[in-house]
Design an enzyme around this catalytic site. Structure first.
Site: not given
Length: 537
Positions: A168-169, A171, A187, A324
């Protein structure tokens, strides 16, 4: 240390961006508390500005050149416009990937706005921005592990897959197995985030302020303030871990009737730091993967109801909201207890991932927001106005606020028809909403400037949930709004009970609740009659 220094001196970032553009980079570095970090910032910001400017110029030129001379409404213009939309969406996608960080998060949000931006942009961003972002190399992952835990992944874990299962953005996620045999998801924060987070903030701030000076109606300075507040929290994975624990604890306390149906992965605290988060591995289907959900023996409509119920409870009762909830952050699996519905279909359990972005609604805001949604569901024009004004929309823009929340024009918002808020997802629905967005852009900008930032995050959350609901049901559902109506009504009554001062107050509240329950029952009956009629025809 460098990261802390950058965030402490965030006020200097906009100055740094301006200095870079006027040849003052050397002075900025020389006067910085952390020259090495400032040098990285001074090289990153102008490069991003250059990319942004080149991409924007290319997109604008493509639209103007390609559509020049083509008659409005002609088939040829529609065909060419589709091609330009697609080219421009790919250029924007490439810009987001090359800049990374915040830009990818912005791209993810565009992917949720299917009723406001052209479909070419929505589909392009949705296909690539949720869990297929650029990845850090294994060497970079090892670098993070050494800094955070003092060892490489193969020493920390019994097994560690060097290939991430998602990126993702901020991690990426790897599968691992602990020395005691537990399968976990790890993560790992991208190594470049230490440098690019500050650069992204400076770049976005510079661009937004410049655009506002050139086009005063384009006032998105609130976005800069929101990034400034939320990004440092999202970059601290220990805050994310605490959010997940608090979120899960709220359901047994405040929403026990659905506590078994909502889950968050257990955190392995001894293997977690601000840049590493080790969690229980969760196996399930992404919430928008209808085919896999059906293969699991779960009805997509049951999932849609559970998603609506879960987030309505968080917004209206808990006041602690996951902001989110895009498709990559929501998994679905059969309820572990094995419970089934009457006709044998398995009951779903919703798994919430990525707890980095949460907002707390104070009592007054939560009460007004719940009251507003109750008024929207029941077509109560006076209630919509009253509570929109309380939330900051003003008497001149409350109609627009209602339209943004529901994605329906005002005449539909106050229509007493049982399905007045339902979006069918037809081409005419899409074109109507996109026309309104274009027509009222200055007023939308002004409304977003006025509203409290916590409400702006609720709008973003609504966008994400609307996209999830649409993927499950190919449009919105009347039942979704019935759930919102019930939970918001319950929240309003509960809030009023805490403020009760006399027996007469209790009687008034009880009578009000009785009336709303009667109206909800009438809506439910109308809903079932509508379903029967549709089935017969």
């Amino acid at each position: 240390m460098a990261t802390r220094s950058l965030w402490r001196t965030r006020a200097k970032l906009a100055v740094a961006a301006t200095a870079l553009c006027t040849g003052g980079a050397a002075a900025t570095v020389a006067t910085s508390d952390d020259p090495a970090a400032a040098l990285k910032l001074c090289t990153a910001v102008p490069l991003r500005l250059l990319r942004d400017s080149a991409t924007a110029a290319s997109i604008v030129f493509d639209y103007q050149y390609s559509l020049w001379g083509l008659p409005e409404g002609s088939n040829e213009r529609a065909k060419i416009k589709h091609e330009v939309h697609l080219r421009s969406a790919r250029k924007l996608q490439e810009l987001c990937f090359r800049n990374g960080g915040i830009y990818i998060k912005l791209g993810q949000h565009i992917g949720q706005l299917e009723y406001l931006v052209p479909q070419e942009y929505v589909l392009t961003m949705r296909e690539s921005m949720l869990n297929k972002c650029p990845v850090s190399s294994y060497d970079q992952v090892c670098e993070v592990f050494k800094k955070e835990l003092g060892e490489t992944p193969d020493k920390v874990f019994d097994e560690f897959d060097p290939k991430p299962i998602a990126s993702a953005s901020l991690a990426q996620v790897h599968i691992a197995r602990t020395h005691d045999g537990q399968k976990v998801a790890v993560k790992v924060q991208h190594t470049h985030m230490t440098d690019t987070a500050a650069a992204d903030q400076a770049t976005v701030e510079f661009l937004v302020n410049t655009l506002h000076r050139l086009f005063p109606s384009f006032d998105y300075r609130w976005l800069v303030a929101e990034i400034r507040e939320s990004l440092p929290k999202e970059l601290d994975f220990l805050i994310e871990a605490k959010n997940s624990v608090k979120c899960l604890e709220n359901f047994p306390k405040l929403s026990p009737h659905i506590a078994d149906y909502v889950y968050a992965p257990e955190v392995h605290w001894s293997l977690s730091t601000s840049k590493l988060l080790t969690m229980e591995f969760m196996d399930g289907a992404y919430v928008n993967d209808v085919i896999t959900i059906q293969k699991l023996g779960i009805q997509p409509s049951d999932v849609a109801r559970l998603v609506s119920q879960t987030f309505a409870e968080m917004m209206f009762k808990h006041g602690f909201v996951h902001c989110d909830p895009h498709a990559a952050n929501l998994l679905v699996r059969p309820l572990p207890s094995g419970k089934r519905r009457i006709f044998g279909k398995k009951k779903p359990q919703l798994i919430l991932l990525d707890h980095g972005l949460y907002k707390e609604l104070d009592f007054s805001t939560r009460f007004s927001y719940a009251s507003l949604w109750r008024a929207l569901v029941f077509s109560d024009a006076n209630g919509i106005k009253e509570h929109s004004v309380k939330l900051g929309a003003g008497e001149d823009l409350y109609v627009l606020f209602a339209g943004i929340l529901t994605m329906r024009p005002w005449n539909r918002v106050i229509d007493p028809a049982v399905d007045h808020l339902v979006i069918k997802g037809t081409d005419s629905d899409l074109s109507e909403l996109q026309m309104y967005a274009s027509q009222y852009f200055p007023q939308i900008s002004e409304l977003l400037r006025r509203l409290p930032r916590v409400i702006l995050l609720m709008l973003k959350t609504n966008d994400c949930l609307r996209a999830v609901n649409n993927s499950l049901l190919h449009g919105s559902s009347l039942e979704t709004f019935l759930i919102i109506g019930r939970v918001s009504s319950e929240a309003v009554v509960e809030a009023k009970m805490t403020q009760m001062k006399s027996l007469f107050s209790w009687i008034d509240i009880w009578f009000e609740e009785f009336l709303f329950e009667a109206r909800l029952l009438a809506l439910q009956i109308a809903f079932w009659l509508l379903r029967v009629r549709n089935a017969l025809t």
